[in-house]
Scaffold this motif. Structure first.
Motif, PDB file in Angstrom:
ATOM      1  N   ASP A  27     -12.943   7.141   7.823  1.00 26.07           N
ATOM      2  CA  ASP A  27     -13.377   8.068   6.784  1.00 26.07           C
ATOM      3  C   ASP A  27     -13.324   7.381   5.431  1.00 26.07           C
ATOM      4  OD1 ASP A  27     -13.792  10.044   8.664  1.00 26.07           O
ATOM      5  OD2 ASP A  27     -11.803  10.909   8.413  1.00 26.07           O
ATOM      6  N   GLY A  28     -14.048   7.952   4.470  1.00 25.39           N
ATOM      7  CA  GLY A  28     -14.171   7.346   3.151  1.00 25.39           C
ATOM      8  C   GLY A  28     -12.868   7.298   2.369  1.00 25.39           C
ATOM      9  N   VAL A  29     -12.843   6.401   1.401  1.00 25.39           N
ATOM     10  CA  VAL A  29     -11.700   6.231   0.504  1.00 25.39           C
ATOM     11  C   VAL A  29     -11.797   7.275  -0.602  1.00 25.39           C
ATOM     12  CG1 VAL A  29     -10.597   4.671  -1.129  1.00 25.39           C
ATOM     13  CG2 VAL A  29     -11.579   3.770   0.975  1.00 25.39           C
ATOM     14  N   LEU A  30     -10.717   8.031  -0.794  1.00 22.15           N
ATOM     15  CA  LEU A  30     -10.704   9.071  -1.822  1.00 22.15           C
ATOM     16  C   LEU A  30      -9.681   8.808  -2.916  1.00 22.15           C
ATOM     17  CD1 LEU A  30     -10.930  12.127   0.583  1.00 22.15           C
ATOM     18  CD2 LEU A  30     -12.788  11.082  -0.709  1.00 22.15           C
ATOM     19  N   THR A  31      -8.741   7.911  -2.665  1.00 15.57           N
ATOM     20  CA  THR A  31      -7.697   7.595  -3.646  1.00 15.57           C
ATOM     21  C   THR A  31      -7.431   6.103  -3.626  1.00 15.57           C
ATOM     22  OG1 THR A  31      -5.912   7.870  -2.046  1.00 15.57           O
ATOM     23  CG2 THR A  31      -6.521   9.813  -3.301  1.00 15.57           C
ATOM     24  N   ASN A  32      -6.592   5.664  -4.536  1.00 15.67           N
ATOM     25  CA  ASN A  32      -6.141   4.277  -4.531  1.00 15.67           C
ATOM     26  C   ASN A  32      -5.133   4.137  -3.397  1.00 15.67           C
ATOM     27  OD1 ASN A  32      -4.856   1.825  -4.939  1.00 15.67           O
ATOM     28  ND2 ASN A  32      -4.987   1.978  -7.171  1.00 15.67           N
ATOM     29  N   GLU A  33      -5.533   3.492  -2.316  1.00 19.78           N
ATOM     30  CA  GLU A  33      -4.707   3.429  -1.111  1.00 19.78           C
ATOM     31  C   GLU A  33      -3.527   2.462  -1.231  1.00 19.78           C
ATOM     32  OE1 GLU A  33      -7.623   4.905   2.396  1.00 19.78           O
ATOM     33  OE2 GLU A  33      -7.842   2.809   1.810  1.00 19.78           O
ATOM     34  N   ILE A  34      -3.427   1.762  -2.333  1.00 19.14           N
ATOM     35  CA  ILE A  34      -2.229   0.961  -2.564  1.00 19.14           C
ATOM     36  C   ILE A  34      -1.052   1.892  -2.845  1.00 19.14           C
ATOM     37  CG2 ILE A  34      -1.119  -0.695  -4.133  1.00 19.14           C
ATOM     38  CD1 ILE A  34      -3.880  -1.991  -4.471  1.00 19.14           C
ATOM     39  N   TYR A  35      -1.345   3.011  -3.513  1.00 25.56           N
ATOM     40  CA  TYR A  35      -0.286   3.937  -3.927  1.00 25.56           C
ATOM     41  C   TYR A  35      -0.224   5.227  -3.115  1.00 25.56           C
ATOM     42  CZ  TYR A  35      -0.483   0.831  -7.916  1.00 25.56           C
ATOM     43  OH  TYR A  35      -0.484  -0.289  -8.701  1.00 25.56           O
ATOM     44  N   HIS A  36      -1.347   5.615  -2.497  1.00 28.15           N
ATOM     45  CA  HIS A  36      -1.407   6.907  -1.819  1.00 28.15           C
ATOM     46  C   HIS A  36      -2.119   6.778  -0.478  1.00 28.15           C
ATOM     47  CE1 HIS A  36      -0.249   8.618  -5.652  1.00 28.15           C
ATOM     48  NE2 HIS A  36      -1.246   7.977  -6.204  1.00 28.15           N
ATOM     49  N   SER A  37      -1.820   7.695   0.410  1.00 34.61           N
ATOM     50  CA  SER A  37      -2.515   7.769   1.690  1.00 34.61           C
ATOM     51  C   SER A  37      -3.470   8.949   1.682  1.00 34.61           C
ATOM     52  CB  SER A  37      -1.513   7.958   2.832  1.00 34.61           C
ATOM     53  OG  SER A  37      -0.721   6.822   2.988  1.00 34.61           O
ATOM     54  N   ASN A  38      -4.585   8.796   2.354  1.00 35.70           N
ATOM     55  CA  ASN A  38      -5.516   9.898   2.570  1.00 35.70           C
ATOM     56  C   ASN A  38      -5.306  10.394   3.990  1.00 35.70           C
ATOM     57  OD1 ASN A  38      -7.201   9.723   0.113  1.00 35.70           O
ATOM     58  ND2 ASN A  38      -7.660   7.697   0.912  1.00 35.70           N
ATOM     59  N   LEU A  39      -5.274  11.685   4.157  1.00 38.11           N
ATOM     60  CA  LEU A  39      -5.104  12.263   5.480  1.00 38.11           C
ATOM     61  C   LEU A  39      -6.278  13.163   5.806  1.00 38.11           C
ATOM     62  CD1 LEU A  39      -1.348  13.332   5.332  1.00 38.11           C
ATOM     63  CD2 LEU A  39      -2.298  11.284   6.406  1.00 38.11           C
ATOM     64  N   THR A  40      -6.644  13.187   7.061  1.00 30.89           N
ATOM     65  CA  THR A  40      -7.631  14.128   7.564  1.00 30.89           C
ATOM     66  C   THR A  40      -6.881  15.184   8.368  1.00 30.89           C
ATOM     67  OG1 THR A  40      -9.408  12.503   7.666  1.00 30.89           O
ATOM     68  CG2 THR A  40      -9.599  14.402   9.131  1.00 30.89           C
ATOM     69  N   LEU A  41      -7.202  16.432   8.129  1.00 26.91           N
ATOM     70  CA  LEU A  41      -6.679  17.537   8.920  1.00 26.91           C
ATOM     71  C   LEU A  41      -7.837  18.026   9.765  1.00 26.91           C
ATOM     72  CD1 LEU A  41      -4.730  19.792   9.763  1.00 26.91           C
ATOM     73  CD2 LEU A  41      -5.425  21.028   7.701  1.00 26.91           C
ATOM     74  N   TRP A  42      -7.719  17.877  11.071  1.00 24.64           N
ATOM     75  CA  TRP A  42      -8.782  18.254  12.008  1.00 24.64           C
ATOM     76  C   TRP A  42      -8.324  19.489  12.753  1.00 24.64           C
ATOM     77  CZ3 TRP A  42      -9.546  17.227  17.547  1.00 24.64           C
ATOM     78  CH2 TRP A  42     -10.875  17.377  17.936  1.00 24.64           C
ATOM     79  N   ILE A  43      -9.029  20.592  12.573  1.00 18.42           N
ATOM     80  CA  ILE A  43      -8.678  21.861  13.203  1.00 18.42           C
ATOM     81  C   ILE A  43      -9.823  22.268  14.130  1.00 18.42           C
ATOM     82  CG2 ILE A  43      -8.019  24.261  12.839  1.00 18.42           C
ATOM     83  CD1 ILE A  43      -7.272  23.447   9.945  1.00 18.42           C
TER      84      ILE A  43
END
Length: 112
Positions: A27-43
């Protein structure tokens, strides 16, 4: 969740049929991944088991491009996809449950 920065929403529908393949991707990058993680919630809106084309993930694949990766990984080449396929694990998700996963994980869903 503690110390989260923001929430971005999306709604995706996968219709059944031969053309319902979701190709291997991250999935696409939404934040600076050096400092933060992006999570997908799949329901899922129904039971998801091996019989109805569950999402397939490569465990720990979020470390492949760590800490840098392209902002968007398009379709993986057919040759690379064939090499990756043995490492994918299908994920069963019962109705009423959800799946959180790092957006950097390589994933796909076969046709249903």
């Amino acid at each position: 969740f503690t110390n989260y920065k923001s929430v971005v929403g999306a709604f995706v529908v996968k219709s059944p049929g031969r053309d319902s393949l979701v190709k291997v991707h991250q999935d696409g990058v939404l934040t600076n991944e050096i400092y933060h993680s992006n999570l997908t919630l799949w329901i899922p809106l129904q039971n998801v088991g091996l019989e109805n084309a569950p999402i397939h993930l490569i465990p720990r694949s979020h470390h492949i491009f760590d800490p840098f990766r392209p902002s968007k990984i398009e379709v993986v080449s057919p040759e690379l996809e064939m090499e990756m396929k043995p490492y994918f694990v299908p994920i069963k998700v019962p109705l009423g449950k959800a799946l959180f996963f790092d957006t950097r994980l390589f994933h796909y869903s076969p046709p249903s």
